[in-house]
Design an enzyme around this catalytic site. Structure first.
Site, PDB file in Angstrom:
ATOM      1  N   ARG A   1       1.455  -3.896  -6.625  1.00 33.09           N
ATOM      2  CA  ARG A   1       2.063  -2.337  -5.113  1.00 33.09           C
ATOM      3  C   ARG A   1       1.309  -0.747  -6.322  1.00 33.09           C
ATOM      4  O   ARG A   1       1.716  -1.023  -7.635  1.00 33.09           O
ATOM      5  CB  ARG A   1       3.881  -2.213  -5.763  1.00 33.09           C
ATOM      6  CG  ARG A   1       4.230  -1.424  -4.701  1.00 33.09           C
ATOM      7  CD  ARG A   1       5.521  -1.351  -4.913  1.00 33.09           C
ATOM      8  NE  ARG A   1       5.267  -0.522  -3.488  1.00 33.09           N
ATOM      9  CZ  ARG A   1       6.896  -0.298  -3.461  1.00 33.09           C
ATOM     10  NH1 ARG A   1       8.003  -1.795  -3.738  1.00 33.09           N
ATOM     11  NH2 ARG A   1       7.646   1.355  -2.693  1.00 33.09           N
ATOM     12  N   THR A   2       1.177  -0.078  -5.666  1.00 32.95           N
ATOM     13  CA  THR A   2       0.530   1.225  -6.185  1.00 32.95           C
ATOM     14  C   THR A   2       1.400   2.532  -5.896  1.00 32.95           C
ATOM     15  O   THR A   2       2.533   2.192  -5.754  1.00 32.95           O
ATOM     16  CB  THR A   2      -0.485   2.032  -4.727  1.00 32.95           C
ATOM     17  OG1 THR A   2       0.179   1.582  -4.007  1.00 32.95           O
ATOM     18  CG2 THR A   2      -1.777   0.812  -5.416  1.00 32.95           C
TER      19      THR A   2
ATOM     20  N   MET B   1       0.802  -1.241   0.035  1.00 36.65           N
ATOM     21  CA  MET B   1       0.050  -0.242  -0.171  1.00 36.65           C
ATOM     22  C   MET B   1       0.664   1.222  -0.507  1.00 36.65           C
ATOM     23  O   MET B   1       1.734   2.030   1.108  1.00 36.65           O
ATOM     24  CB  MET B   1      -0.747   0.168   1.303  1.00 36.65           C
ATOM     25  CG  MET B   1      -2.146  -0.969   1.521  1.00 36.65           C
ATOM     26  SD  MET B   1      -2.671  -1.077   2.808  1.00 36.65           S
ATOM     27  CE  MET B   1      -1.916  -1.023   4.136  1.00 36.65           C
ATOM     28  N   ASP B   2       1.502   0.734  -0.518  1.00 38.06           N
ATOM     29  CA  ASP B   2       2.756   2.517  -1.156  1.00 38.06           C
ATOM     30  C   ASP B   2       1.512   3.579  -1.947  1.00 38.06           C
ATOM     31  O   ASP B   2       0.642   3.723  -2.054  1.00 38.06           O
ATOM     32  CB  ASP B   2       3.164   2.170  -2.282  1.00 38.06           C
ATOM     33  CG  ASP B   2       4.319   2.713  -2.013  1.00 38.06           C
ATOM     34  OD1 ASP B   2       5.422   2.976  -2.744  1.00 38.06           O
ATOM     35  OD2 ASP B   2       5.086   3.915  -1.047  1.00 38.06           O
ATOM     36  N   GLY B   3       2.016   4.768  -1.141  1.00 37.03           N
ATOM     37  CA  GLY B   3       2.020   6.389  -2.007  1.00 37.03           C
ATOM     38  C   GLY B   3       0.701   7.151  -0.937  1.00 37.03           C
ATOM     39  O   GLY B   3       0.405   8.045  -1.534  1.00 37.03           O
TER      40      GLY B   3
END
Lengths: 324, 255
Positions: A273-274, A102-104
């Site tokens: 993957r965001t 959960m990136d960003g």
């Protein structure tokens, strides 16, 4: 190339399909997922001859073993409400286990001129949406990379906020987990967590351990390399206790001691993957050997149904060979 | 009765027309999707040509030193196409890449090691290149060959080394386990069993599937992973673009 890309996208009217049992599970009769409502049936439509030849061998189906021993093929009917799949998505093959990095969150907040905590709070909403979608579409396990061992080096204020967010989230959602029959598992070095959070985690894991509808695995203070190392530590204790000979240590033994062994499906079928980054950042290193990797450009708080659908469609379109 | 028959006929025609209409709409949507992907394919091909021919200037200013170690994962069926692999390596030499790890799960490339090294005039094995050779000239390249046993099996072997050490020390208590089984010791043990390659900065996957096919997991913590499509469809422009994009990335390493 074009024909391999497009056929799975659309469903032609007036063509029924049948499902077959999962090839590697023998002597078991299968039935539909328990969350399918029996009222108002709708046939699954599928275009004849649209299957990619390479996927035929490795299809998996969202079926669960019943008690009878003989396997048989059945014509499958689904309800018109949940878990009705979204347009263009096929019932098979659906991933059984989806993992998400959960990136960003921080970039999302920065782009909007908001404090970092707003990004994380928006991220929690995205997670709730994803859990609902997974339950709706019959995905059995969702693993989310909530906090890595490297994240401890972030500013103290940010780390404290994240810990409090986790604590609040667990407290507020425990009843919902019980009601929705969601099992919660936590992997990672939880000894580094604040004591109250650690106890809360132990409690929610224990409380929900018998739930079978869906499993949410939260990776907190987790590192893929450390997962392997702790597996070796556990095996070492068994060696010390005389349960295993040092020479008996093998790959399968290591796999059994990995933290992801808390689930029936420890190997993710799909990793998302965001935020457009193209790496796995020390997440489930051992487990991702044959996992389909999908790198989404969306920032995590913007990752919703449409983006998840795109990832699943992409998964369904790819030919999976498992290295064979 | 006549009226009922007539209504039934009308209803039947309406259903058939409706189905035909749906069929046409379905075909049109499908055609539109096919057209979209075809257009994307053409756009990629054009872009690749523009990059290869040097028309897109920004790809000329490539800071290749940022790419210290490159891994190439090739799906085993495609790994049999050795001429394509050699062509890929020639392109990498031209771009200025110095160290490459070639991986396929079944070890096809390992078996073809001599053939590959023979066809490339300026390649040496990574294991044979000592410290003094690290500063290679522009047209020289080191190659490492890896396969599935270098991944999980190697970790198991490394773990066995540590277990032997643990048993010799007469391990007792959790503290002993935590002292012997650490990430640093595991890295050391992996080197001892022959897995000496560093962590690649960039991993390019050639094949129909977007996964790393069992590439040594211990080494790809922070590796950028890019799927390049099938080996037979490889393009110099796409390769250069992937490397260029990597050089523009900034990693936080979780911090």
């Amino acid at each position: 190339m074009i024909s391999s890309l497009s056929p799975q996208l659309l469903i032609k009217p007036n063509t029924a399909t049948t499902l077959s049992p999962i090839p590697h599970v023998q002597n078991q009769r299968f039935k539909l997922a328990s969350h399918v409502c029996p009222s108002e049936l709708l046939s699954i439509r599928k275009r004849p001859g649209s299957a990619c030849a390479a996927t035929t061998q490795h299809r998996r189906y969202l079926l669960f073993p019943a008690e009878e021993e003989e396997e048989e093929e059945r014509e499958v009917k689904f309800t018109s409400d949940a878990p009705a799949l979204a347009e263009g998505l096929q019932r098979e093959p659906m991933p059984r286990h989806v993992a998400v990095i959960m990136d960003g969150n921080r970039r999302w907040a920065h782009l909007r001129g908001l404090p970092v905590r707003s990004g994380y709070e928006a991220g929690v909403k995205s997670l709730k949406t994803l859990v609902e979608l997974c339950c709706k579409w019959g995905i059995r396990v969702l693993t989310v990379f909530a906090f890595s061992s490297d994240n401890w080096f972030r500013p103290e204020v940010e780390v404290e906020f994240l810990m409090s967010l986790l604590e609040t989230g667990v407290k507020e959602e425990t009843e919902s987990f019980i009601r929705e029959r969601i099992r919660i598992s936590v992997i990672g070095d939880t000894s580094k967590l604040p004591k109250c959070l650690e106890e809360l985690v132990i409690n929610v894991v224990e409380t929900t351990k018998n739930n079978t509808r869906f499993q949410l695995i939260v990776a907190v203070s987790y590192s893929g390399q450390y997962d392997l190392v702790q597996a070796c530590q556990r095996i070492a204790m068994k060696v010390k206790d005389g349960l295993i000979e040092p020479n008996d240590v093998s790959e399968s033994l290591i796999e059994q001691e990995l933290e992801t062994n808390c689930t029936e499906f420890p190997y993710p079928d799909l990793l998302i993957r965001t935020s457009g980054e193209l790496r796995i950042s020390n997440f489930m290193l051992w487990q991702l050997a044959y996992t389909e990797l999908f790198f989404s450009q969306s920032l995590w708080p913007d990752f919703g149904e449409a983006e998840f659908l795109e990832a699943l469609k992409s998964f369904q379109q790819r030919c999976r060979h498992y290295g064979k | 009765m006549d009226f009922r028959d007539t209504m039934q006929k009308v209803y039947s025609w309406a259903c058939q027309i409706g189905n035909l209409g749906l069929w046409i709409i379905w075909l049109l949507i499908h055609f539109a999707v096919d057209l979209w992907y075809f257009a994307l394919h053409i756009a990629c091909a054009i872009e690749s040509y523009l990059i290869s021919s040097g028309i897109l200037k920004r790809y000329k200013a490539l800071d290749i030193d940022k790419l210290r170690y490159l891994a190439i994962v090739i799906e085993s069926e495609e790994a049999y196409h050795i001429p394509a692999v050699i062509q890929l390596l020639q392109w990498l030499v031209d771009i200025g890449v110095k160290h490459v790890c070639l991986y396929d799960a079944e070890g096809i490339l390992k078996k073809s090691k001599e053939s590959i090294l023979g066809k490339l005039n300026n390649a040496t094995l990574f294991e044979e290149a000592g410290e003094s050779n690290l500063l290679l000239d522009h047209k020289h390249i080191t190659l490492e060959f890896a396969s599935f046993p270098d991944g999980k099996e190697a970790v198991a072997k490394a773990a066995n080394l540590l277990f032997m050490k643990y048993v010799k020390l007469g391990g007792s208590g959790k503290i002993q386990e935590e002292k012997i089984f650490t990430e640093a010791h595991m890295s050391e043990a992996l080197r001892a069993v022959g897995c000496k390659g560093p962590e690649p900065d960039l991993l390019l996957v050639y094949g129909p599937v977007r996964c790393h096919l069992g590439f040594p997991a211990w080494r790809i913590r922070y590796t950028e992973i890019v799927h390049m499509g099938r080996l037979k469809s490889m393009r110099y422009g796409s390769l250069l673009k992937a490397i260029y994009k990597f050089t523009m990335v900034r990693q936080n390493y979780g911090k």
